[in-house]
Design a protein around this motif. Sequence first.
Motif, mmCIF file in Angstrom:
data_model
loop_
_atom_site.group_PDB
_atom_site.id
_atom_site.type_symbol
_atom_site.label_atom_id
_atom_site.label_comp_id
_atom_site.label_asym_id
_atom_site.label_seq_id
_atom_site.Cartn_x
_atom_site.Cartn_y
_atom_site.Cartn_z
ATOM 1 N N THR A 175 -10.546 -9.767 -5.481
ATOM 2 C CA THR A 175 -9.924 -8.452 -5.344
ATOM 3 C C THR A 175 -9.224 -8.196 -4.021
ATOM 4 O O THR A 175 -8.414 -7.273 -3.938
ATOM 5 C CB THR A 175 -10.998 -7.355 -5.514
ATOM 6 N N GLU A 176 -9.502 -8.953 -2.958
ATOM 7 C CA GLU A 176 -8.991 -8.547 -1.656
ATOM 8 C C GLU A 176 -7.710 -9.235 -1.245
ATOM 9 O O GLU A 176 -7.400 -10.326 -1.718
ATOM 10 C CB GLU A 176 -10.069 -8.804 -0.588
ATOM 11 N N VAL A 177 -7.001 -8.559 -0.356
ATOM 12 C CA VAL A 177 -5.832 -9.180 0.253
ATOM 13 C C VAL A 177 -6.359 -10.058 1.379
ATOM 14 O O VAL A 177 -6.987 -9.573 2.312
ATOM 15 C CB VAL A 177 -4.888 -8.122 0.861
ATOM 16 N N LEU A 178 -6.124 -11.367 1.271
ATOM 17 C CA LEU A 178 -6.733 -12.275 2.245
ATOM 18 C C LEU A 178 -5.695 -13.214 2.837
ATOM 19 O O LEU A 178 -4.716 -13.559 2.178
ATOM 20 C CB LEU A 178 -7.829 -13.101 1.565
ATOM 21 N N THR B 48 -16.464 -11.826 -5.653
ATOM 22 C CA THR B 48 -15.825 -10.510 -5.765
ATOM 23 C C THR B 48 -14.719 -10.362 -4.724
ATOM 24 O O THR B 48 -13.634 -9.863 -5.025
ATOM 25 C CB THR B 48 -16.867 -9.392 -5.574
ATOM 26 N N ARG B 49 -15.016 -10.779 -3.482
ATOM 27 C CA ARG B 49 -13.985 -10.667 -2.449
ATOM 28 C C ARG B 49 -12.753 -11.484 -2.817
ATOM 29 O O ARG B 49 -11.630 -11.016 -2.708
ATOM 30 C CB ARG B 49 -14.521 -11.161 -1.093
ATOM 31 N N PRO C 254 -4.370 -10.597 -5.922
ATOM 32 C CA PRO C 254 -3.935 -11.780 -5.188
ATOM 33 C C PRO C 254 -3.059 -12.717 -6.024
ATOM 34 O O PRO C 254 -2.143 -13.345 -5.509
ATOM 35 C CB PRO C 254 -5.237 -12.475 -4.806
ATOM 36 N N GLU D 129 -8.863 -16.961 5.731
ATOM 37 C CA GLU D 129 -9.987 -16.216 5.145
ATOM 38 C C GLU D 129 -10.355 -16.816 3.794
ATOM 39 O O GLU D 129 -11.534 -16.988 3.464
ATOM 40 C CB GLU D 129 -9.602 -14.748 4.971
ATOM 41 N N LYS E 36 -21.057 -11.979 -4.080
ATOM 42 C CA LYS E 36 -20.236 -11.225 -3.114
ATOM 43 C C LYS E 36 -18.953 -11.995 -2.794
ATOM 44 O O LYS E 36 -17.861 -11.427 -2.763
ATOM 45 C CB LYS E 36 -21.028 -11.009 -1.814
ATOM 46 N N LYS F 62 -4.304 -1.790 -7.971
ATOM 47 C CA LYS F 62 -4.734 -2.232 -6.651
ATOM 48 C C LYS F 62 -4.140 -3.605 -6.410
ATOM 49 O O LYS F 62 -3.563 -4.200 -7.324
ATOM 50 C CB LYS F 62 -6.262 -2.284 -6.566
ATOM 51 N N TYR F 63 -4.307 -4.075 -5.170
ATOM 52 C CA TYR F 63 -3.727 -5.365 -4.857
ATOM 53 C C TYR F 63 -4.339 -6.449 -5.734
ATOM 54 O O TYR F 63 -5.537 -6.469 -5.978
ATOM 55 C CB TYR F 63 -3.946 -5.721 -3.380
ATOM 56 N N THR G 293 0.851 -1.183 0.000
ATOM 57 C CA THR G 293 0.000 0.000 0.000
ATOM 58 C C THR G 293 0.886 1.232 0.000
ATOM 59 O O THR G 293 2.015 1.164 0.509
ATOM 60 C CB THR G 293 -0.887 0.027 1.264
#
Lengths: 615, 514, 356
Positions: free
Chosen positions: A553-556, A549-550, A183, A560, A546, A180-181, A94
Amino acid sequence: MKKWNRGAKVALAVAATAGLVIGALSPATAATRTTVVIVDSNVFTSLNSSTPDTNLVLNGNVAYLSGAGFNYYDEKPELVRNTTFGTYKIMSKTPTFKVKYTVNKGRLWSDGTPITGVDLLLSNVISSDAYSIAAGLGDPASEDKKPAFDSLGYGGSYSKLIKDVSIAPDRMSVVLTYSKYFPDWEIAGPGPSPVHALVAMAMGEKKLGTSAHNVALKSKFLNAYIAKDKDLLSKIGKVWSNDYNVTSVDAKTNPLLLVCNGAYIVDNIVKDQRVTMKLNSNYNSGLPTSGIEKVVFTTIPDPTAAAQALANKEVDFYEAIATADSVAALKKIGAAVTVEGVTLATYEHAEVRSGKEQGTKVDYTGPFDGMSQKAKDLRTAWLLAYPRQEIIDKIVKPVNAKAVVMNSHQYFPSEPNYSKMVAASGMAKFTAGTQADRTADALALVKKYYPSAAAGSASVKLTMLWGSPSNTRRSAEAALVKAEVAKAGFDVTTTPTSGWSSFLGDPKFDVQFYAWSKTALTQAGNFGSFKSTDSQTGYNNLEMDKIITRLETEVLTPTEIYNLYLAAEKILVEDAVTIPLFQWPGVIAYNSALKGVNPSPLSPSFLWNFWDWHF
Amino acid sequence: MFAFIMRRLGTLAVILFGSSFLLYNLAALSGDPLADLRTSREPNAAQQIIALTRKLQLDIPPPLRYFYWLRGLFGVFIGKFDLGQTRGGESVASAIGSAVPTTVRLVTTATLTAIILGISIGIVTALRQYSKFDYSMTFVSFLLFSLPIFWVAVLLKQFMAIGFNNWLGEPSIPIKTVVLIGIILGLIISSVVGGDRAKSWKIFGVSAIATMLVLQVLVKINWFLQPGLGPIFYLLGSVGIAFGVTQLSMGISNRVALKSSLTVAGIAFVLYFPMQKVFEMQKQGLLLAAAATLTILIAVGVALYFAKIDRAAVVRTTVLTAVLLGILMIVDQLMGTWERYMGSDAINYRPVPTVGQTNPLLEPGDYWVSTLDLLMHLVLPTIALTAISFAGYIRFSRGTMLEVLNQDYIRTARAKGLTERTVIMRHAFRNTMIPMTTIIVVDFASIIGGAIITERVFGWTGMGTLFNKAVGSFDLNLLMGVFFLTGTLALVANLVADLLYSALDPRIRVGSGK
Amino acid sequence: MIFSKKKNVEALEETSIINKEIEGLSQGQIVRRRFFRHKGAMISIIFLASIIVFVYSSLKMKIFSFTYPGWWKYTIEDLPPLELGACKDGLVGCPTLSLRPEFLGGNGISLGEHPFGQDDIGRDYFALVMRGAQRSLMVTFVIGFIGGTIGTVVGAISGFYRGIVDSVLMRFTDFIITIPTIIIGSVIGFHFGNLGVGFLAFYLGLFAWTGLSRLVRGEFLTLREREFVDAARVAGATNRRIIFKHILPNAVGIIIVSVTLLMSGAILLETALSYLGFGVVSPDVSLGSLISQYQESFTTRPWLFWYPGLFIISIALSINFIGDGLRDAFDPRQRRRITKKDRERAVRLKREAAQK
């Protein structure tokens, strides 16, 4: 004189009729082999396997042997870093996500030119839509005009996420800046391309240049890249898209086309017959090879012909289409040939339609339509009656005795998280009891809505989509399903459909079965096709959308990620829209003298550790 | 006549236009080139679909797209002939250009063998109508005709390649097999020769025992590993050929022809020794062409020296003898190469291949080894193709021969006191060949279309494979390219057949509307 | 030697024997007689007929509302359990057919549960082969019928009327020759789904007549110039009458022969198409699809390969022999071989005639 002796021998023998006994000529013991002949069912079409039309297995295999990059998949399969070639690391997560790729000093192309960070820049040209547009090379998404680089790589995650690629002052590293991040950043990285050779060919050169000349050409490319020099880049694009499409290579071929950094370099190609590769004397971009000097890919389209060629010792390596007979026939050849079962990263699954595909006009009105209790119950009944164990016992086990029913979409049975996932996802519903019990349960569910239902009553009429009319395994599967579901009151039409994949969204078909194959390991996992916007079977569940999408796109953290996978699988079991069947069995057979073979489920499958091969 | 041919060529063009238009549209409708991408799970599948649509011009409706293809074809008039590119990015013209020779090599040998074998067996069965030989040949040829080619291929590879190669590891024949082979060969020979019961038994006995003896001797002297003729057997063979050819074409009683043929055989024997040296030289291709020309010139010279009357026939006989002798010498040379070939690392004592056109590991350079390699790769496909196709020629030539033999002019010829040989070879055989010719022309045209399944099972990429690939991958340009060549050839062959027929048979006129 | 000398006297005598034999017989009677004498053809016709009866009576069939039970216990939809019984080497589904009698050390002649074995999922292979043979026979006869009809009609019309009609029809024939059958098959498969084996046979028939029509045309061109046709025309016969009553009976030999060849070719064409994936598709089977599906079983489970193969060969072989017999029978100049018995009979007849 030799002739005369032989003639005399014959004459003498005829006269005596008893014949002379000459010591039997025993085959001389051949020196240790250094050549591997590998069967492929297709013909070679291009030295560049990254354009839409040349992305074929054989082209890819040749490219794999003649190239080396930052990482590769091993047999586990896991992504392994090739530190001989170079290193990469995350610079910052970030606010902007940045990754730095560095080529080790002293790595060489086959013509002796050093590999530098400049060689990594072409990846951006052939993957980034934005760069292509900015440099005036054409919009890859345009419907009427090809971009200068006719690349397969445009429009993917790389293009969508990577905003900038810059080269370090020492010219040995590049830094990728993501918007953006991401994965799955590791598999989106750049790879080396011999840009000096490309520039040379773009300028019409036909011979390998001196190293000073090559260094100059490299700088020329760098300048063109930075200045977005449309002229030179378009010329390079032409070379990259067209000139590499060669079907034969001999002494007259432009040697610049063959420049590579892999362990083997193309020696000659006989059109439509074979590709011969020899050791690259300048190879230092990867692990050292173990004694194979030549690799020959030979084209044999017919499986029986390939097996017989192996039995006749004409070829050394054959990845067979796995059927009970092909495996048995290969085993029958004897000890001279090693037959190994492998599991592929492809799995068969059954899908149930639950609505109409988004964006199509024709509505689906069959018994499985919608999320009502009735539709869900009927879908569950269908999946309960699906004779998964019987399919595995009769069709897969003769090929791979260890095959089991697959109960998770995300994990293969060999993976560590598999059992945990299956225990928690609710799949137990589809494995409890015997098939007879499950079919009885299914019948009970059908009876709720069709009171007259009974075995063979044909209360619910369905049409099944499946393809490849010449594939025996598929037709056997269809026959088994038809027989079993009939006991639960379903009547399913199982005529195969030619060109079946065009009909995946067609509401005429209530159920379908086919295979998906994993080509890479990603955080997004195997759920992309259940997104409401992408589902061809009309599946639409906001909860599912949902989760996907997570994942995308997300840092997990690993936990998780696992929990999201679990949630997704639970929903799929609950909605009863899909069920995994089995992992595809594969089989390889090779000359038993060849050692070091250790196939991987992911492409390039058996070839991944060619450097360990030896006789 | 000229007007007739022009008119036919004109309609031919119209037909080709119509059928290519139809075919293009049908092929475009026959499937979905984007099908694979629809199940793709690649993140950029959508863009790949756009790229492919753009490349294959899928947004243009097929009837219109056809004219784009046609434009490239008409480019021939302005020197820009263009059949387009295959989906792999290769030019269609070059794909076809390399497939045609492959197919021709694969199919020509087999077709020629089938024609020669079929016609000669057909004629013999006609002469021996309703004999044991006739019945057994009818049965065998129909049996072979009824076999699917991929089946024949599998069996051949199993027994004639894998089995034979394994056997060569230790080449001994069990006595039971020797006896069996002897009996079978004996039966065949005695039924071909014919005659009354006592005679046929005698022939059967002699030939069976001779076969068994020869087999035993061959095994004992390791002939299968080190074959060869040597000068003595070459001489014997040459004399045999000289007598045989003369007998068939002019009769042994024709002393001039016999003398001429025997002289050629003598010359060949003398040349046998220097030729051994010639075979070891460089540039064999050129040398062989020169040798062939020389052979024919010598034969013509010898024939002209001996013959004062009936010159054409004697020249024909002598030249045929000389050509056969040349072939025999090359066979001997190839046999001499056998040991070298077998011992090479690439072959490693497994000489009969099951698949492919050449051995990938063989080092180039040795002309005779390469030639032998090429020939060995032709063995199984040729046997397979010949086996399934010669039945047709047997049936047709037998039928025609029978019909001809019952014609009045044959009766007249016999009544005139001509020898049976002259009646059959000069009168019956020639008239049998008239309808055969037209069939052969049409067959040769269809050769170029390739043998899809044969090519596939033997791993050859010829026209059949191209066609199959084009259909399977919806490669319209490739398909149309293949079609354009095969369709044109088929139509031209039909035209040539019609013309030939009228040229050979004066009773038929072409182009006569009324 | 191949060239045996025949004495002309003997030849003349033979002719007289033959002539005596066919005295007072109509063309049809002569043909029938000759055909019945052709041993190969007679055996084949009986053989083929028994195959047809055997094959079509074996399986359960639904004909409209009527269900024919069939004498065989399984159909191709049944999924009996895979038998391990008779097998060696860990194979499953071996044939239980035993043909070796007990006194020769075998298990006696018995069919067993699955005489031809079972396929991968347990379906009875005998039932599959029977169904395959039904389909293949149907393909054979449908192609023979459609191809034969179109070929004859087109050939006859163009040979008889000549001129512009001939040109148009023959160019149409050329047009059809150039269209590859496989393309038609895949278009139909893609757009209309699987229309079944009957349709496959139908469209193959639509493309299989070109060779026949050229042949029939040639025959008609020659026959229409013959004296008996002129005679009929002078007598005022209509074209229709001339075609059907005068020319066709004379051309029927060549037509029948070509049609039999077309038929035996058809069974192989279907096999080839199945091998390439354009033929009969599952769940239906044909002999061709079975043999191409199981060609890999050649060394492991050979019965899956041999049984359908045996039926293909038997059918093709007997059709060919029938055609051969018909050819010999219809050839007007054809002479039968004179046996010793014939000669003795002729001598006896002559003597009897002399005595009277």
